[in-house]
Design a protein around this motif. Structure first.
Motif, mmCIF file in Angstrom:
data_model
loop_
_atom_site.group_PDB
_atom_site.id
_atom_site.type_symbol
_atom_site.label_atom_id
_atom_site.label_comp_id
_atom_site.label_asym_id
_atom_site.label_seq_id
_atom_site.Cartn_x
_atom_site.Cartn_y
_atom_site.Cartn_z
ATOM 1 N N UNK A 186 0.839 -1.196 0.000
ATOM 2 C CA UNK A 186 0.000 0.000 0.000
ATOM 3 C C UNK A 186 0.873 1.244 0.000
ATOM 4 N N UNK A 187 0.723 2.056 -1.024
ATOM 5 C CA UNK A 187 1.581 3.234 -1.090
ATOM 6 C C UNK A 187 0.823 4.432 -1.658
ATOM 7 N N UNK A 188 1.487 5.564 -1.682
ATOM 8 C CA UNK A 188 0.944 6.786 -2.284
ATOM 9 C C UNK A 188 2.137 7.704 -2.488
ATOM 10 N N UNK A 234 0.017 -7.492 -4.162
ATOM 11 C CA UNK A 234 -0.680 -6.611 -5.097
ATOM 12 C C UNK A 234 -0.307 -5.168 -4.762
ATOM 13 N N UNK A 235 -0.134 -4.366 -5.785
ATOM 14 C CA UNK A 235 0.226 -2.959 -5.579
ATOM 15 C C UNK A 235 -1.058 -2.146 -5.474
ATOM 16 N N UNK A 236 -1.157 -1.400 -4.377
ATOM 17 C CA UNK A 236 -2.328 -0.544 -4.191
ATOM 18 C C UNK A 236 -1.835 0.882 -3.955
ATOM 19 N N UNK A 237 -1.938 1.693 -4.987
ATOM 20 C CA UNK A 237 -1.482 3.082 -4.895
ATOM 21 C C UNK A 237 -2.695 3.956 -4.575
ATOM 22 N N UNK A 238 -2.688 4.591 -3.414
ATOM 23 C CA UNK A 238 -3.865 5.346 -2.972
ATOM 24 C C UNK A 238 -3.746 6.851 -3.237
ATOM 25 N N UNK A 239 -2.790 7.224 -4.111
ATOM 26 C CA UNK A 239 -2.634 8.654 -4.403
ATOM 27 C C UNK A 239 -3.972 9.257 -4.832
ATOM 28 N N UNK A 240 -4.719 8.506 -5.664
ATOM 29 C CA UNK A 240 -6.013 9.006 -6.127
ATOM 30 C C UNK A 240 -7.178 8.177 -5.601
ATOM 31 N N UNK A 241 -6.975 7.549 -4.444
ATOM 32 C CA UNK A 241 -8.054 6.731 -3.878
ATOM 33 C C UNK A 241 -8.296 7.124 -2.433
ATOM 34 N N UNK A 242 -9.555 7.006 -2.002
ATOM 35 C CA UNK A 242 -9.817 7.254 -0.583
ATOM 36 C C UNK A 242 -9.756 5.930 0.185
ATOM 37 N N UNK A 243 -9.916 6.036 1.499
ATOM 38 C CA UNK A 243 -9.781 4.851 2.359
ATOM 39 C C UNK A 243 -10.786 3.769 1.965
#
Ligand code: DC
Length: 225
Positions: free
Chosen positions: A145-147, A198-207
């Motif tokens: 999980x990154x951003x 799995x790569x989860x990039x939350x730069x453009x995602x909310x919680x």
């Protein structure tokens, strides 16, 4: 029959202020799993050392303290020697201290079993830097999980301001960059994206979006093979 091992583990690793904690807690709640905030353990160690005037560079003494660390988590609060210390360990200073004590292999070894003990039925969601690589390599689902660092710095800034504390965006950004570097460049269990995560990039995602992605991915991983 599921193709994930039991008790189930969902490992969520990623850099500081990526939102791992909030996401992991909600995923744990959804599945009725336990939750391990492994960063809090390193923070508790940094705080215990600080209280005893032990330097964060003193690997041998830190490992001794780590081996005897009396910690407990209850209702989202962290306890050291029976005393509730949540706000003390959540400071930027203890975040830095945690990152410094965490570079020592002796310290990591001393805290290994402490973390594994959190794996209890029906399952566990653990967040940190090495949950999928070292603590639970057989996790049923691994998430990186990154951003973007600027996004993480802004989130940390907003969090501090909302708490009524003072905050300096540039300082927070510099501190996060330094911590990313220390956590990912150290020799012992560095933070890295695993090939099976799995790569989860939350730069453009909310919680909520991040939580839903993980829930769906775990359901899929648990389906009959
Ligand atoms: O997740 P956090 O910011 O509370 O973690 C604080 C520090 O603890 C982090 O900068 C590095 C260290 N840490 C670690 O080395 N391994 C973990 N599994 C969790 C945290």
């Amino acid at each position: 029959m599921t193709n994930t091992t039991f008790p189930h583990v969902i490992a969520i690793d990623g850099p500081s202020a990526s939102g791992k904690g909030s996401v992991a807690e909600r995923v744990a709640k959804y599945f009725g799993f336990h939750y391990l905030d492994s960063g809090a353990i390193y923070r508790l160690l940094a705080y215990a050392a600080y209280q005893q005037n032990v330097a964060w560079s003193d690997a041998r003494t830190l490992a001794e303290i780590a081996a005897k660390l009396d910690i407990k988590f209850e209702n989202g609060e962290a306890y050291l020697n029976g005393e509730q210390v949540s706000t003390h360990i959540r400071t930027e200073q203890m975040g830095k201290g945690a990152s410094e004590v965490a570079v020592h292999p002796e310290v990591r070894t001393a805290l290994l079993q402490t973390q594994r003990n959190f794996r209890q039925t029906p399952g566990l969601v653990g967040d940190g830097r090495d949950i999928g690589s070292v603590i639970f390599p057989d996790a049923g689902l691994k998430v990186f999980l990154t951003a973007a660092v600027e996004t993480r710095a802004k989130r940390r800034y907003d969090q501090l301001i909302n708490r009524g504390e003072t905050a300096d965006y540039d300082l927070i950004l510099a501190d996060l960059q330094q911590r990313d570097l220390r956590d990912s460049q150290r020799a012992a269990a560095p933070l890295k994206q695993l090939p099976d995560a799995i790569l989860l990039d939350t730069t453009d995602k909310n919680i909520e979006q991040a939580v839903n992605i993980i829930i769906e991915a775990f359901k899929k991983a648990s389906q009959t093979a």
